[in-house]
Design a protein around this motif. Structure first.
Motif, PDB file in Angstrom:
ATOM      1  N   ALA A 217     117.146  63.324  41.666  1.00  0.00           N
ATOM      2  CA  ALA A 217     117.599  62.585  42.702  1.00  0.00           C
ATOM      3  C   ALA A 217     118.094  61.254  42.240  1.00  0.00           C
ATOM      4  CB  ALA A 217     116.535  62.274  43.483  1.00  0.00           C
ATOM      5  N   ALA A 218     117.635  59.901  42.660  1.00  0.00           N
ATOM      6  CA  ALA A 218     118.700  58.886  42.691  1.00  0.00           C
ATOM      7  C   ALA A 218     118.129  57.648  42.610  1.00  0.00           C
ATOM      8  CB  ALA A 218     119.900  59.035  43.421  1.00  0.00           C
ATOM      9  N   PRO A 219     118.699  56.520  41.424  1.00  0.00           N
ATOM     10  CA  PRO A 219     118.150  55.094  41.550  1.00  0.00           C
ATOM     11  C   PRO A 219     118.545  53.998  42.626  1.00  0.00           C
ATOM     12  CG  PRO A 219     119.724  55.410  39.886  1.00  0.00           C
ATOM     13  CD  PRO A 219     119.768  56.723  40.794  1.00  0.00           C
TER      14      PRO A 219
ATOM     15  N   ALA B 190     116.025  56.493  49.216  1.00  0.00           N
ATOM     16  CA  ALA B 190     115.864  56.725  50.564  1.00  0.00           C
ATOM     17  C   ALA B 190     114.805  57.499  51.235  1.00  0.00           C
ATOM     18  CB  ALA B 190     117.102  57.858  50.671  1.00  0.00           C
ATOM     19  N   ASN B 191     113.970  57.840  49.954  1.00  0.00           N
ATOM     20  CA  ASN B 191     112.557  58.488  50.097  1.00  0.00           C
ATOM     21  C   ASN B 191     111.455  57.605  49.673  1.00  0.00           C
ATOM     22  OD1 ASN B 191     113.052  61.713  51.064  1.00  0.00           O
ATOM     23  ND2 ASN B 191     114.697  61.243  49.640  1.00  0.00           N
ATOM     24  N   GLY B 192     111.794  56.296  49.566  1.00  0.00           N
ATOM     25  CA  GLY B 192     110.548  55.442  49.580  1.00  0.00           C
ATOM     26  C   GLY B 192     110.086  55.183  48.173  1.00  0.00           C
ATOM     27  N   SER B 193     110.798  55.646  47.101  1.00  0.00           N
ATOM     28  CA  SER B 193     110.621  55.362  45.844  1.00  0.00           C
ATOM     29  C   SER B 193     111.570  54.589  45.116  1.00  0.00           C
ATOM     30  CB  SER B 193     110.112  56.643  44.910  1.00  0.00           C
ATOM     31  OG  SER B 193     109.596  56.325  43.814  1.00  0.00           O
ATOM     32  N   SER B 194     111.636  54.496  43.943  1.00  0.00           N
ATOM     33  CA  SER B 194     112.873  53.671  43.233  1.00  0.00           C
ATOM     34  C   SER B 194     112.722  54.254  41.799  1.00  0.00           C
ATOM     35  CB  SER B 194     112.268  52.187  43.096  1.00  0.00           C
ATOM     36  OG  SER B 194     111.218  51.919  42.245  1.00  0.00           O
ATOM     37  N   LEU B 195     113.959  53.878  41.152  1.00  0.00           N
ATOM     38  CA  LEU B 195     114.175  54.407  39.871  1.00  0.00           C
ATOM     39  C   LEU B 195     113.153  53.627  39.014  1.00  0.00           C
ATOM     40  CD1 LEU B 195     116.328  56.098  38.827  1.00  0.00           C
ATOM     41  CD2 LEU B 195     117.548  54.189  38.034  1.00  0.00           C
ATOM     42  N   ARG B 196     112.921  52.228  39.122  1.00  0.00           N
ATOM     43  CA  ARG B 196     111.735  51.503  38.593  1.00  0.00           C
ATOM     44  C   ARG B 196     110.583  52.190  38.632  1.00  0.00           C
ATOM     45  NH1 ARG B 196     107.702  48.147  39.555  1.00  0.00           N
ATOM     46  NH2 ARG B 196     107.864  48.360  41.705  1.00  0.00           N
TER      47      ARG B 196
END
Length: 467
Positions: A34-36, A169-175
């Protein structure tokens, strides 16, 4: 030449990608999906204290202000402080979102609090591991994390930026993913420096294992995954409750690899709990006994083992040092018929019936090209497809097939109906593992045991404040 993944519906590949997102952000193995998020805006420059007014009256603030937008995220609120380092509620929420992604996007509402506590414990362990590595002057350069992140994104044919957008978009992050990667790399390097160097394996031990394997030719081997929960420090009730909840989710179709990565306290958590190919006698007796009663695709009840509980999953089985038809490497052609959007089953059925008749009379591998032309279908070829890696239903269909035959049509009206034509089959005759492979397995088992003890000591010595 198409990859083997091109033989399967896009929706199935996307589901696999989402599950692998939590499976694959490891320092050793590329993961998935997925994506940052976009870069955060730069912080405002500090105000000039000398020139700042000493009264709020000049601001003409309303007595009862109307608020717009959303409230400030809880990023500034400490949930736990580990040796002075803060874990926030946002950290917990974003890591919990990764677990949700691996579970198809949903987590049971009645278990959220328990899952949240487990994720917090995982973040505490991760922080302790990074701190311990830094204390040994082991630092993880951003470029090391970037390389792993790029492999993760490449595994689903995306860029890190696209992965970030998916995560956001799904509540997470690249961090959050980057922090997890940093923890895994740091712990791996720390174990290499402090634990692996002190583990010794004698040549006679390796030779004894090889002798036993040769003497056991034809016996069963299992591809095993494990989720280990520690009961150290009187943690039996919590570990049992967590194991029960995990098992419920696994039996409802949740990703074993995703849960292993987030919950297992064994060092194999970084690779989704994968123990590789093992024989029952190589494992602790309680696990060995359970394993002998299990078949492919099954998951055990929680098994009491020294120091904790284990849930094991049997991913596959094979006969030791014996030829297995599922090890064959296939050359395949896939013919895919797609239907226009809105086509009904009644409209598609006659076409599928003609397609099935053409498959029965394919006339060898070359006939696949004619079928593709006749049905205006897509033709894809791959020469390195392992039979074992196909979906189980297709394995059963293709094992007795002869070169030149085609499968029955499969798929769906929405994603396309396809056939596989067998163009070649190369059988693989397995041999005994090498001396180095056995040496590595014994060494890894000993490192895993010492790693658990090392992490236990870090927890015991840490100063942890909960807020």
């Amino acid at each position: 030449m198409a990859a083997a993944s091109d033989f399967f519906p896009a929706r199935a590949r996307m589901a696999t990608a989402a599950a692998a997102l939590v499976i694959a952000a490891t320092a050793a193995v590329a993961l998935v999906a997925a994506a940052p998020p976009a870069a955060e805006p730069p912080a405002a420059a500090p105000a000039d204290v000398a020139s700042a007014p000493n009264s709020a009256s000049v601001l003409r603030l309303p007595e009862n202000p109307q608020l717009f937008g959303t409230s400030m995220p809880s990023v500034v609120k400490a949930t736990a402080i580990i040796n002075g380092e803060i874990i926030t509620q946002t950290d917990v929420d974003q890591r919990l979102a990764l677990l949700a992604i691996s579970n198809g996007g949903q987590l049971p509402a009645n278990e959220m609090e328990q899952l949240r506590q487990q994720v917090l414990r995982n973040l505490i362990d991760e922080t302790l591991q990074i701190q311990a590595a830094k204390a040994e002057e082991i630092t993880i350069a951003p470029k090391d994390i970037d390389r792993t992140l790029e492999r993760v994104a490449a595994g689903v044919k995306q860029t890190p930026a696209q992965m970030g957008e998916y995560l956001k978009a799904n509540g997470s992050s690249l961090r959050s993913i980057r922090r997890q990667i940093e923890g895994e790399i740091a712990w791996s390097r720390l174990l290499r420096a402090k634990v692996e160097s002190s583990v010794s394996v004698g040549d006679d031990e390796v030779k004894a294992v090889l002798d036993r394997m040769n003497a056991s030719k034809g016996t069963q081997e299992y591809r095993v995954g494990e989720i280990f929960l520690s009961t150290a420090g009187g943690n039996e009730a919590t570990a049992t409750a967590t194991a029960t909840k995990i098992l419920e989710q696994l039996r409802q179709g949740a990703s074993f690899v995703g849960y292993a990565r987030q919950f297992s306290e064994a060092s194999t958590a970084a690779v989704g709990g994968d123990l590789g190919w093992v024989r029952p006698e190589q494992l602790p007796e309680p696990i060995s006994a359970a394993l002998r009663t299990m078949g492919p695709g099954t998951v055990s009840n929680p098994i009491p083992v020294p120091g904790g509980l284990s849930i094991i999953a049997v991913q596959d089985t094979r006969k030791l040092l014996t030829a297995d038809p599922r090890n064959a490497v296939l050359s395949l052609k896939q013919v895919s018929v797609t239907f226009a959007k809105g086509v009904t089953r009644a409209q598609a059925d006659p076409i599928v019936a003609r397609f099935a008749e053409a498959a029965r009379n394919v006339g060898g591998c070359g006939g696949a090209d004619k079928i593709a032309t006749d049905f205006s279908a897509e033709l894809v070829q791959s020469d390195q497809v392992k039979l074992r890696e196909l979906p189980p239903a297709l394995q059963e269909i293709m094992m007795p097939m002869q070169v030149g035959q085609a499968t029955r049509p499969f798929g769906s009206i929405e994603e396309g109906v396809r056939i596989l034509v067998l163009c070649g089959r190369d059988e693989v005759n397995p041999g005994a593992p090498s001396f180095d492979q056995v040496f590595s397995q014994i060494s890894e088992e000993r490192v895993n045991l010492r790693a658990r003890r090392y992490l236990r000591d870090l927890r015991r010595d840490a100063v942890i404040e909960f807020r």
